[in-house]
Design a protein around this motif. Structure first.
Motif, mmCIF file in Angstrom:
data_model
loop_
_atom_site.group_PDB
_atom_site.id
_atom_site.type_symbol
_atom_site.label_atom_id
_atom_site.label_comp_id
_atom_site.label_asym_id
_atom_site.label_seq_id
_atom_site.Cartn_x
_atom_site.Cartn_y
_atom_site.Cartn_z
ATOM 1 N N ASN A 68 0.795 -1.073 -0.027
ATOM 2 C CA ASN A 68 -0.010 -0.030 -0.043
ATOM 3 C C ASN A 68 0.804 1.244 0.039
ATOM 4 O OD1 ASN A 68 -2.614 -1.562 0.369
ATOM 5 N ND2 ASN A 68 -2.270 -1.463 2.369
ATOM 6 N N CYS A 69 2.061 1.125 0.419
ATOM 7 C CA CYS A 69 2.984 2.414 0.545
ATOM 8 C C CYS A 69 3.787 2.404 -1.059
ATOM 9 C CB CYS A 69 4.175 2.200 1.652
ATOM 10 S SG CYS A 69 3.225 1.419 3.025
ATOM 11 N N ALA A 70 3.815 1.478 -1.857
ATOM 12 C CA ALA A 70 4.396 1.458 -2.755
ATOM 13 C C ALA A 70 4.186 2.643 -3.803
ATOM 14 C CB ALA A 70 4.505 0.241 -3.551
ATOM 15 N N ALA A 71 2.866 2.884 -3.999
ATOM 16 C CA ALA A 71 2.405 4.051 -5.026
ATOM 17 C C ALA A 71 3.343 5.341 -4.790
ATOM 18 C CB ALA A 71 1.069 4.324 -5.030
ATOM 19 N N CYS A 72 3.893 5.473 -3.530
ATOM 20 C CA CYS A 72 4.640 6.913 -3.145
ATOM 21 C C CYS A 72 5.864 6.647 -2.744
ATOM 22 C CB CYS A 72 3.806 7.639 -2.193
ATOM 23 S SG CYS A 72 2.223 7.896 -2.541
ATOM 24 N N HIS A 73 6.157 5.556 -2.017
ATOM 25 C CA HIS A 73 7.361 5.381 -1.396
ATOM 26 C C HIS A 73 8.264 4.181 -2.215
ATOM 27 C CE1 HIS A 73 7.074 7.665 2.283
ATOM 28 N NE2 HIS A 73 5.803 7.301 2.235
ATOM 29 N N GLY A 74 7.680 3.663 -3.371
ATOM 30 C CA GLY A 74 8.411 2.901 -4.439
ATOM 31 C C GLY A 74 8.275 1.510 -3.920
ATOM 32 N N GLU A 93 12.500 1.565 14.366
ATOM 33 C CA GLU A 93 12.194 2.188 15.330
ATOM 34 C C GLU A 93 11.632 3.686 14.973
ATOM 35 O OE1 GLU A 93 14.804 0.510 16.211
ATOM 36 O OE2 GLU A 93 13.513 -1.080 17.392
ATOM 37 N N TYR A 94 12.577 4.252 13.978
ATOM 38 C CA TYR A 94 12.364 5.358 13.466
ATOM 39 C C TYR A 94 10.978 5.450 12.620
ATOM 40 C CZ TYR A 94 12.462 9.783 10.493
ATOM 41 O OH TYR A 94 12.272 10.801 9.920
ATOM 42 N N LEU A 95 10.895 4.388 11.754
ATOM 43 C CA LEU A 95 9.662 4.431 10.957
ATOM 44 C C LEU A 95 8.436 4.284 11.705
ATOM 45 C CD1 LEU A 95 9.222 2.220 7.627
ATOM 46 C CD2 LEU A 95 7.283 2.613 9.202
ATOM 47 N N LYS A 106 1.101 14.878 15.528
ATOM 48 C CA LYS A 106 2.324 15.605 15.991
ATOM 49 C C LYS A 106 3.374 15.890 15.266
ATOM 50 C CE LYS A 106 1.352 13.649 20.752
ATOM 51 N NZ LYS A 106 1.724 12.741 21.686
ATOM 52 N N ARG A 107 3.268 15.276 14.081
ATOM 53 C CA ARG A 107 4.361 15.390 12.890
ATOM 54 C C ARG A 107 3.156 16.256 11.724
ATOM 55 N NH1 ARG A 107 8.801 12.226 9.467
ATOM 56 N NH2 ARG A 107 8.757 13.561 7.536
ATOM 57 N N GLU A 108 3.373 17.425 11.410
ATOM 58 C CA GLU A 108 2.751 18.005 10.175
ATOM 59 C C GLU A 108 2.990 17.267 8.848
ATOM 60 O OE1 GLU A 108 2.299 22.400 8.687
ATOM 61 O OE2 GLU A 108 2.649 22.235 10.769
ATOM 62 N N ALA A 109 2.074 16.927 8.220
ATOM 63 C CA ALA A 109 2.072 16.169 6.882
ATOM 64 C C ALA A 109 1.162 16.581 5.966
ATOM 65 C CB ALA A 109 1.979 14.684 7.291
ATOM 66 N N THR A 110 1.416 16.078 4.836
ATOM 67 C CA THR A 110 0.233 16.529 3.594
ATOM 68 C C THR A 110 -0.472 15.311 3.500
ATOM 69 O OG1 THR A 110 1.744 15.847 1.964
ATOM 70 C CG2 THR A 110 1.788 18.163 2.496
ATOM 71 N N LEU A 111 -0.026 14.124 3.694
ATOM 72 C CA LEU A 111 -1.008 12.863 3.378
ATOM 73 C C LEU A 111 -0.617 11.946 4.723
ATOM 74 C CD1 LEU A 111 0.659 12.407 -0.134
ATOM 75 C CD2 LEU A 111 -1.810 12.675 0.343
ATOM 76 N N MET A 112 0.711 11.608 5.291
ATOM 77 C CA MET A 112 0.858 10.672 6.113
ATOM 78 C C MET A 112 -0.097 10.822 7.295
ATOM 79 S SD MET A 112 2.456 8.291 4.545
ATOM 80 C CE MET A 112 2.667 7.378 6.200
ATOM 81 N N HIS A 113 -0.702 11.675 7.798
ATOM 82 C CA HIS A 113 -1.457 11.791 8.974
ATOM 83 C C HIS A 113 -2.654 11.217 8.892
ATOM 84 C CE1 HIS A 113 -2.723 15.008 6.465
ATOM 85 N NE2 HIS A 113 -3.720 15.224 6.949
ATOM 86 N N GLN A 114 -3.133 11.289 7.427
ATOM 87 C CA GLN A 114 -4.350 10.128 7.061
ATOM 88 C C GLN A 114 -3.968 8.990 6.922
ATOM 89 O OE1 GLN A 114 -7.088 12.436 4.386
ATOM 90 N NE2 GLN A 114 -5.501 14.068 4.283
ATOM 91 N N ILE A 115 -2.922 8.683 6.204
ATOM 92 C CA ILE A 115 -2.703 7.420 5.897
ATOM 93 C C ILE A 115 -2.265 6.553 7.189
ATOM 94 C CG2 ILE A 115 -0.756 5.748 4.718
ATOM 95 C CD1 ILE A 115 -0.723 7.979 2.603
ATOM 96 N N ALA A 116 -1.493 7.227 7.928
ATOM 97 C CA ALA A 116 -1.117 6.549 9.230
ATOM 98 C C ALA A 116 -2.290 5.930 10.114
ATOM 99 C CB ALA A 116 -0.224 7.272 9.996
#
Ligand code: HEC
Length: 136
Positions: A68-74, A93-95, A106-116
């Motif tokens: 599901n992450c491949a479309a953007c993260h390869g 741990e970072y991921l 808590k981390r501003e995002a354009t997309l990931m706040h919804q995907i997460a």
């Protein structure tokens, strides 16, 4: 004067005809019989809220999650072009930590706040393991 009289007669007749036609249009027409097509049936009870399938954390299940992450993260987290961070070989741990920050806003995002928000902690941990194991 003799010529004008038939004209008056014609005018009078056509006025009567016009009035009658108008009156005819005003007579109420009977309401059409209730058609089964037009009958509005009450809506059925709404379906129960969706229940989500339990997470599939088998190796194949995790690969599907990570896909599901491949479309953007390869593919397998190898991003192309560098505009979006690659996830391949990323510290797990970072991921997982970034996913938590996105999820909690808590981390501003354009997309990931919804995907997460679409992934449980267990799913994120499994994906973090998967991406950490991918070659860059
Ligand atoms: C629709 C595109 C898209 C998809 C799908 C997507 N991401 Fe992202 N990801 C982004 C973008 C864009 C960013 C940069 C932050 C932002 O603006 O949302 C990002 C940032 C990240 C970061 C932070 C990277 C860093 O260097 O700090 C992580 C971790 C991450 N994504 C994980 C995932 C995971 C795991 C999935 C799959 C469940 C996923 N992403 C799916 C677009 C996407």
């Amino acid at each position: 004067m003799k010529i004008k009289q038939p004209l008056f007669l014609i005018a009078g007749i056509s006025t009567l005809v016009a009035i009658n036609v108008g009156a005819g249009a005003q007579t109420p027409t009977p309401a059409p019989a209730a058609s089964p097509i037009l009958a509005i049936k009450p809506l059925p009870a709404p379906p129960p809220p969706p229940t989500f399938a339990p997470a599939n954390l088998t190796p194949l299940g995790v690969r599907s999650l990570a896909a599901n992450c491949a479309a953007c993260h390869g593919t397998n987290g190898n991003s192309v072009g560098g505009a979006i961070a690659g996830l391949a070989g990323m510290n797990k741990e970072y991921l997982a930590g970034q996913m938590k920050l996105f999820k909690e806003g808590k981390r501003e995002a354009t997309l990931m706040h919804q995907i997460a928000k679409g992934y449980s902690d267990a799913e994120v941990a499994a994906m973090a393991d998967f991406f950490a194991a991918q070659k860059k």
